[in-house]
Design a protein around this motif. Structure first.
Motif, PDB file in Angstrom:
ATOM      1  N   VAL A   1      23.818  35.984  33.195  1.00 11.36           N
ATOM      2  CA  VAL A   1      23.990  34.893  34.576  1.00 11.36           C
ATOM      3  C   VAL A   1      25.134  34.223  34.518  1.00 11.36           C
ATOM      4  O   VAL A   1      25.927  33.925  35.559  1.00 11.36           O
ATOM      5  N   TYR A   2      25.667  33.477  33.335  1.00 12.25           N
ATOM      6  CA  TYR A   2      26.733  32.536  33.211  1.00 12.25           C
ATOM      7  C   TYR A   2      27.919  33.483  33.502  1.00 12.25           C
ATOM      8  O   TYR A   2      28.700  32.947  34.041  1.00 12.25           O
ATOM      9  N   LEU A   3      28.233  34.709  33.030  1.00 13.11           N
ATOM     10  CA  LEU A   3      29.186  35.439  32.887  1.00 13.11           C
ATOM     11  C   LEU A   3      29.487  35.864  34.442  1.00 13.11           C
ATOM     12  O   LEU A   3      30.637  35.790  34.998  1.00 13.11           O
ATOM     13  N   LEU A   4      28.459  35.904  35.295  1.00 13.64           N
ATOM     14  CA  LEU A   4      28.588  36.312  36.542  1.00 13.64           C
ATOM     15  C   LEU A   4      29.109  35.239  37.449  1.00 13.64           C
ATOM     16  O   LEU A   4      29.865  35.578  38.468  1.00 13.64           O
ATOM     17  N   SER A   5      28.879  33.979  36.903  1.00  8.50           N
ATOM     18  CA  SER A   5      29.127  32.669  37.774  1.00  8.50           C
ATOM     19  C   SER A   5      30.722  32.528  37.291  1.00  8.50           C
ATOM     20  O   SER A   5      31.318  31.854  37.968  1.00  8.50           O
ATOM     21  N   LEU A   6      31.300  33.173  36.486  1.00 11.93           N
ATOM     22  CA  LEU A   6      32.796  32.953  36.235  1.00 11.93           C
ATOM     23  C   LEU A   6      33.524  33.519  37.204  1.00 11.93           C
ATOM     24  O   LEU A   6      34.909  33.528  37.222  1.00 11.93           O
ATOM     25  N   ALA A   7      32.909  34.672  37.726  1.00  9.81           N
ATOM     26  CA  ALA A   7      33.577  35.511  38.865  1.00  9.81           C
ATOM     27  C   ALA A   7      34.103  34.746  39.863  1.00  9.81           C
ATOM     28  O   ALA A   7      35.283  34.982  40.407  1.00  9.81           O
ATOM     29  N   GLN A   8      33.350  33.795  40.459  1.00  8.19           N
ATOM     30  CA  GLN A   8      33.999  32.755  41.449  1.00  8.19           C
ATOM     31  C   GLN A   8      35.276  32.140  40.882  1.00  8.19           C
ATOM     32  O   GLN A   8      36.136  31.906  41.725  1.00  8.19           O
ATOM     33  N   VAL A   9      35.208  31.592  39.794  1.00  6.24           N
ATOM     34  CA  VAL A   9      36.379  30.802  39.121  1.00  6.24           C
ATOM     35  C   VAL A   9      37.578  31.844  39.283  1.00  6.24           C
ATOM     36  O   VAL A   9      38.764  31.767  39.530  1.00  6.24           O
ATOM     37  N   GLU A  10      37.292  33.166  38.782  1.00 11.66           N
ATOM     38  CA  GLU A  10      38.413  34.178  38.684  1.00 11.66           C
ATOM     39  C   GLU A  10      39.065  34.292  39.987  1.00 11.66           C
ATOM     40  O   GLU A  10      40.259  34.548  40.266  1.00 11.66           O
ATOM     41  N   ALA A  11      38.171  34.300  40.965  1.00  9.87           N
ATOM     42  CA  ALA A  11      38.576  34.767  42.335  1.00  9.87           C
ATOM     43  C   ALA A  11      39.284  33.587  43.191  1.00  9.87           C
ATOM     44  O   ALA A  11      40.248  33.849  43.580  1.00  9.87           O
ATOM     45  N   ALA A  12      39.048  32.496  42.689  1.00 13.35           N
ATOM     46  CA  ALA A  12      39.607  31.232  43.089  1.00 13.35           C
ATOM     47  C   ALA A  12      41.148  31.323  42.517  1.00 13.35           C
ATOM     48  O   ALA A  12      42.002  30.854  43.137  1.00 13.35           O
ATOM     49  N   LEU A  13      41.308  31.551  41.542  1.00 12.67           N
ATOM     50  CA  LEU A  13      42.640  31.765  40.637  1.00 12.67           C
ATOM     51  C   LEU A  13      43.405  32.777  41.303  1.00 12.67           C
ATOM     52  O   LEU A  13      44.788  32.507  41.472  1.00 12.67           O
ATOM     53  N   ASP A  14      42.796  34.013  41.344  1.00 12.56           N
ATOM     54  CA  ASP A  14      43.529  35.049  41.946  1.00 12.56           C
ATOM     55  C   ASP A  14      43.848  34.729  43.448  1.00 12.56           C
ATOM     56  O   ASP A  14      45.201  34.972  43.703  1.00 12.56           O
ATOM     57  N   ALA A  15      43.159  33.819  44.087  1.00 15.16           N
ATOM     58  CA  ALA A  15      43.558  33.378  45.514  1.00 15.16           C
ATOM     59  C   ALA A  15      44.771  32.494  45.568  1.00 15.16           C
ATOM     60  O   ALA A  15      45.339  32.375  46.483  1.00 15.16           O
ATOM     61  N   SER A  16      45.002  31.792  44.391  1.00 15.33           N
ATOM     62  CA  SER A  16      45.831  30.829  44.299  1.00 15.33           C
ATOM     63  C   SER A  16      47.290  31.695  44.114  1.00 15.33           C
ATOM     64  O   SER A  16      48.371  30.849  44.559  1.00 15.33           O
ATOM     65  N   GLY A  17      47.422  32.828  43.816  1.00 18.86           N
ATOM     66  CA  GLY A  17      48.631  33.483  43.904  1.00 18.86           C
ATOM     67  C   GLY A  17      49.184  33.504  42.797  1.00 18.86           C
ATOM     68  O   GLY A  17      50.558  34.032  42.563  1.00 18.86           O
TER      69      GLY A  17
END
Length: 579
Positions: free
Chosen positions: A551-567
């Motif tokens: 469940v913690y690994l799943l929570s990291l997906a949001q951080v990754e998405a925010a990083l990818d959105a930063s460009g």
């Protein structure tokens, strides 16, 4: 009596088949009325459903049971007694008992024993409300220990007399604490912790010439600190106790003190020392298994908690699965069985056996029958945690809300309230995954008061390395970062990482949670390279946890998405290096 019963519960005292006169006659003559605490939940033809009956009484199930349990139930029992000689002799006597109950006075249905009258007095006094039940439990435990010692080892009369004298010392010192609290308090603001603090401060000097009495009193006061959730107060007193000159002459007291201190150290994140203290206590009890079988069994819960902290999950399961049936043989289904089942639920969650965790929590809740409110709420809380892993967020939120409301109502500020608050906040946030960014931010803002309160309570009771603080602080940092309060988030995130690594190492969920929080802070600071480094390290920590880390690994997906959105592209290996 029947009319009163129906006024209280909304249903009659018996389940009757109106078409079977013989069965009705038998029920009225032979069958005892159902307890009012259970009757409120009984469905009956032609009557309002249980929820409507509770609403009409302006209360919930817990409040209703607390109100009717005790004197009112005894009044009903006397009025409905099968034998005429046991019932009220006159309607005036019945009415007088009801009037006394409404006024909070002792009722005749409960007799006129000294202990009962003292109990009624205690419940009408603010200080004693929060501490009296714990005192009774401690005195009962001390008396039981004395009787068990006399029976199992046939100690000499002189030793029995000495043990009785120590028990009397606990009683006398308890009364002294009450008296001094009354003399020095203002009658409204004195709390249970104030009473304990005053009582604990003078033990070493007051009992310098009677160390055995003082040591017994100290370990019982430490028990009360722990029942109130004040682990800092318990720790101070227990540290004094294990260092008391000559404490080795009271090895049974020393073993109890070490066991309590092991529980405190575990909750404060010092698992290594907790293990040493527990091993020392168990060694003393194991050398005398017949005499100390119940408390040795009780210590298996602490043992399983430490095995869980050491990631020996299979061993923790084995410890608990052996301890639970043993406890039932020794004592029966008491609160320690519920404690063991509660710990088992947590271990099952760590192992990824979420459905089984929910089932065991439900089993324990049926066993509790609404009693042992603190443990019952712990079970509801942990059932909610298992449901989070199953993504049954609405059910989990309902569980956490129930825990928060009841803990606030019953116990006030406590570590358990802090845990429930942060669980509720985190689950509310997770339930919003998939919403548009504005809705996510709004949901996060709604959780800020919950997490701030959780962090404040956890820090007060457990210190900076307390197990609940280790969750509340990084969650607060993460929440601040995601709603734009970066300056407040950064120091919290840095502290979370340093304290986690210093106290729990690099392979613990606390460290991963702290790294995830700092990654969010660095995303908000547009420091993408460092954010990716924290993210990669957190992913490695959670991966090492196996099923419990999913469940913690799943929570990291949001951080990754925010990083990818930063460009910005992922960091190169060189840019990930940090000292």
């Amino acid at each position: 009596g029947t009319i009163l019963y129906e006024l209280v519960c909304g249903v009659g005292p018996y389940v009757l088949d109106r078409n079977d006169f013989a069965a009705v006659e038998y029920a009225v003559r032979e069958v005892e009325p159902q307890a009012p605490t259970q009757a409120i939940s009984r469905k009956a033809r032609g009557k309002a459903d249980p929820a409507a009956r509770l609403e009409a009484r302006h209360t919930g199930i817990k409040g209703f049971r607390a109100t009717v349990r005790g004197d009112l139930t005894r009044i009903l029992g006397k009025a409905l007694a099968k034998e005429p000689e046991r019932r009220y002799a006159t309607v005036q006597a019945f009415a007088e008992d009801l009037s006394r109950w409404l006024d909070g006075q002792p009722v005749y249905a409960s007799g006129n024993r000294l202990g009962y009258r003292i109990g009624k007095f205690v419940r009408r006094n603010l200080i004693a409300v929060s501490i009296a039940s714990g005192l009774v439990l401690c005195l009962a435990a001390a008396i039981a220990l004395a009787l068990r010692s006399a029976w199992n080892e046939r100690i000499q009369r002189e030793a029995a007399v000495a043990e009785a004298a120590r028990i009397a010392a606990v009683r006398d010192y308890t009364l002294l604490m009450f008296r001094e609290a009354g003399e020095h308090g203002d009658g409204t603001n004195t709390t249970a912790r104030d009473v304990l603090r005053r009582g604990a401060e003078g033990i070493l000097t007051r009992f310098a010439d009677k160390p055995e009495e003082g040591q017994v009193i100290a370990v019982n006061l430490a028990d009360l600190y722990m029942q109130l959730g004040d682990f800092e107060g318990a720790s101070t007193l227990l540290e004094r106790l294990v260092a008391w000159p000559g404490i080795e002459a009271s090895p049974d007291v020393l073993a109890r003190a070490r066991h309590n201190l092991a529980q405190v150290d575990y909750l404060r994140g010092n698992a290594g020392r907790a293990r040493e203290l527990l091993d020392a206590a168990q060694a003393w009890w194991q050398a005398r298994p017949q005499r100390y079988a119940p408390i040795l069994n009780e210590s298996r819960i602490t043992q399983a908690q430490l095995e869980r902290a050491e990631r020996k999950l299979d061993q923790a399961i084995a410890t608990l699965e052996a301890a639970i049936p043993e406890r039932r043989r020794l004592v029966g289904d008491d609160r320690e069985v519920l404690n063991a089942l509660n710990t088992l639920v947590l271990v099952l969650i760590d192992m990824g056996r979420y459905e089984e965790a929910v089932a065991r929590a439900d089993e324990a809740l049926l066993l509790s029958k609404g009693e042992n409110e603190g443990i019952t709420l712990g079970l509801v809380n942990n059932r909610g945690a298992a449901k989070v892993h199953l993504k049954r967020y609405d059910e989990a939120i309902a569980d956490f809300r129930q825990v928060v409301e009841m803990r606030r109502q019953l116990f006030g500020r406590s570590p358990e309230l802090a845990a429930a608050l942060v669980s509720l906040a985190v689950t509310m946030t997770r339930s919003g995954v998939g919403d548009d960014p504005q809705k996510q931010v709004q949901k996060l803002r709604e959780t800020v008061p919950l997490v701030e309160e959780s962090h404040a309570i956890a820090s007060e009771f457990g210190g900076e390395a307390g197990r609940i603080t280790m969750i509340a602080r990084p969650v607060l940092a993460e929440t601040y970062a995601r709603i734009g309060r970066v300056d407040e988030a950064a120091p919290l995130a840095d502290a979370s990482v340093h304290v986690a690594k210093d106290n729990f190492g690099d392979a613990n969920a606390f460290t991963g949670i702290a790294l995830r929080a700092r990654a969010w802070v660095r995303v908000a600071q547009h420091n993408d390279a460092e954010a990716r480094a924290d993210l990669a390290e957190a992913k490695a920590v959670f991966t090492r946890l196996g099923k419990g880390g999913e469940v913690y690994l799943l929570s990291l997906a949001q951080v990754e998405a925010a990083l990818d959105a930063s460009g910005n592209p992922p960091a190169t290996p060189a840019s990930r290096h940090r000292d």
